[in-house]
Design a protein around this motif. Sequence first.
Motif, short mmCIF file in Angstrom:
data_model
loop_
_atom_site.label_atom_id
_atom_site.label_comp_id
_atom_site.label_asym_id
_atom_site.label_seq_id
_atom_site.Cartn_x
_atom_site.Cartn_y
_atom_site.Cartn_z
N VAL A 13 0.86 -1.18 0.00
CA VAL A 13 0.00 0.00 0.00
C VAL A 13 0.89 1.23 0.00
N LYS A 14 0.65 2.12 -0.98
CA LYS A 14 1.49 3.32 -1.10
C LYS A 14 0.67 4.57 -0.88
N ALA A 15 1.25 5.53 -0.20
CA ALA A 15 0.62 6.84 -0.02
C ALA A 15 1.76 7.84 0.04
N GLY A 16 2.00 8.55 -1.06
CA GLY A 16 3.16 9.43 -1.12
C GLY A 16 4.42 8.61 -0.94
N SER A 17 5.28 9.05 -0.03
CA SER A 17 6.53 8.33 0.17
C SER A 17 6.36 7.10 1.08
N LEU A 18 5.16 6.94 1.63
CA LEU A 18 4.91 5.79 2.53
C LEU A 18 4.62 4.53 1.73
N GLU A 19 5.29 3.44 2.10
CA GLU A 19 5.03 2.14 1.49
C GLU A 19 4.87 1.13 2.61
N VAL A 20 3.72 0.45 2.63
CA VAL A 20 3.49 -0.54 3.69
C VAL A 20 3.31 -1.90 3.04
N GLY A 21 4.13 -2.86 3.47
CA GLY A 21 4.03 -4.20 2.89
C GLY A 21 5.23 -4.53 2.01
N GLY A 22 6.09 -3.57 1.80
CA GLY A 22 7.30 -3.83 1.00
C GLY A 22 8.41 -4.34 1.92
N LYS A 23 9.64 -4.23 1.44
CA LYS A 23 10.76 -4.76 2.22
C LYS A 23 11.01 -3.95 3.50
N ALA A 24 10.90 -2.62 3.35
CA ALA A 24 11.23 -1.78 4.51
C ALA A 24 10.08 -1.74 5.50
N LEU A 25 10.45 -1.65 6.75
CA LEU A 25 9.48 -1.52 7.83
C LEU A 25 8.82 -0.14 7.75
N ALA A 26 7.49 -0.10 7.85
CA ALA A 26 6.79 1.20 7.83
C ALA A 26 6.44 1.59 9.26
N ILE A 43 7.09 17.16 17.23
CA ILE A 43 7.07 15.69 17.23
C ILE A 43 7.33 15.16 15.82
N ALA A 44 6.71 15.81 14.83
CA ALA A 44 6.90 15.35 13.44
C ALA A 44 8.38 15.42 13.05
N LYS A 45 9.04 16.52 13.40
CA LYS A 45 10.46 16.66 13.05
C LYS A 45 11.29 15.59 13.75
N ALA A 46 10.96 15.34 15.02
CA ALA A 46 11.74 14.36 15.78
C ALA A 46 11.55 12.94 15.24
N VAL A 47 10.32 12.56 14.92
CA VAL A 47 10.11 11.19 14.45
C VAL A 47 10.67 11.01 13.03
N LYS A 48 10.61 12.08 12.26
CA LYS A 48 11.21 12.02 10.91
C LYS A 48 12.72 11.80 11.04
N ALA A 49 13.36 12.56 11.92
CA ALA A 49 14.81 12.42 12.09
C ALA A 49 15.19 11.01 12.54
N ALA A 50 14.29 10.38 13.30
CA ALA A 50 14.58 9.02 13.79
C ALA A 50 14.25 7.95 12.76
N GLY A 51 13.64 8.36 11.63
CA GLY A 51 13.39 7.37 10.57
C GLY A 51 11.95 6.93 10.39
N ALA A 52 11.00 7.65 10.99
CA ALA A 52 9.59 7.28 10.79
C ALA A 52 9.20 7.49 9.32
N SER A 53 8.23 6.72 8.85
CA SER A 53 7.81 6.87 7.45
C SER A 53 6.51 7.63 7.30
N ALA A 54 5.79 7.87 8.40
CA ALA A 54 4.57 8.68 8.32
C ALA A 54 4.31 9.32 9.68
N LEU A 55 3.56 10.42 9.65
CA LEU A 55 3.14 11.09 10.88
C LEU A 55 1.70 10.68 11.14
N ASP A 223 4.44 -5.88 9.06
CA ASP A 223 5.02 -5.02 8.04
C ASP A 223 5.32 -3.62 8.55
N GLY A 224 4.88 -3.34 9.75
CA GLY A 224 5.12 -1.99 10.26
C GLY A 224 4.49 -1.81 11.63
N LEU A 225 4.55 -0.58 12.11
CA LEU A 225 4.10 -0.26 13.47
C LEU A 225 3.44 1.11 13.50
#
Length: 263
Positions: A13-26, A43-55, A223-225
């Motif tokens: 499932v794709k939404a912009g740069s988010l991909e859920v179900g592919g190789k990378a953990l979402a 919070i958005a800036k902090a989770v982005k810096a840590a590698g989150a794929s969506a807010l 596939d993600g969290l």
Amino acid sequence: RANRKFHPDDTIVKAGSLEVGGKALAVMAGPCSVESEEQVTAIAKAVKAAGASALRGGAFKPRTSPYAFQGMGIEGIRLLVEAKKATGLPIVSEMMSPHHLELFEDLVDVIQIGARNMQNFDLLKEVGASGKPVLLKRGLSSTIEEWLMSAEYIMAQGDSKVILCERGIRTFETYTRNTLDLSAIPVVKRLSHLPVIVDPSHASGQAALVEPLAMAAIAAGADGLIIEVHNNPACALCDGAQSINPDQFASLMERLSAVASVM
Ligand code: PEP
Ligand code: MN
């Protein structure tokens, strides 16, 4: 439509740069409720810096008590859009009423259907008809069969893509807020081609349990969290006890990558 028998390949499932179900953990992370522009953007800036794929943040909140904070509503969605502009993170938010469909269609990347609305069939039909990606949480006391039937309701309307989210179920145990049904992950992955993610925050209700449950979910094939992150959990207007702070989130992301790399 959600059945693996008819679609042997995993759906991504794709939404912009988010991909859920592919190789990378979402990893979708953010506050239970949007509280202010400063809060959600920090919070958005902090989770982005840590590698989150969506807010992920709530604007319309399904609170058990009508006297509890109900969310900022439309203004909350607007603040999520600001945080998206600042970080580039796609946004995920819960829709509770078909009245808000247009707002969500225009501004939100993934529409969340909460546990309490998993069998609100009219709502499911409306979001299904919109064609938007949908994050479908498992109902508080729903069987896997009922959960997958709700995904069918959405998918029967058109070509909406569904992400399934296990968020803990009601059992006799009271120490944790809910009981995380880890078995649901491999069971659903066999029955369905849809991606499955896990919400250890609502499953446990306790910040200290988020990391071990997140690690277990990934080891079980999720596939993600979804992780609730707040910059000041003690003062959060909603679900502070289960929210981790940005530093804890960053260290969780590091440890998760170790588990994910052996999967
Ligand atoms: C939420 O995601 O903030 C929420 C209310 O979760 P659930 O619907 O799983 O209880
Ligand atoms: Mn919450």
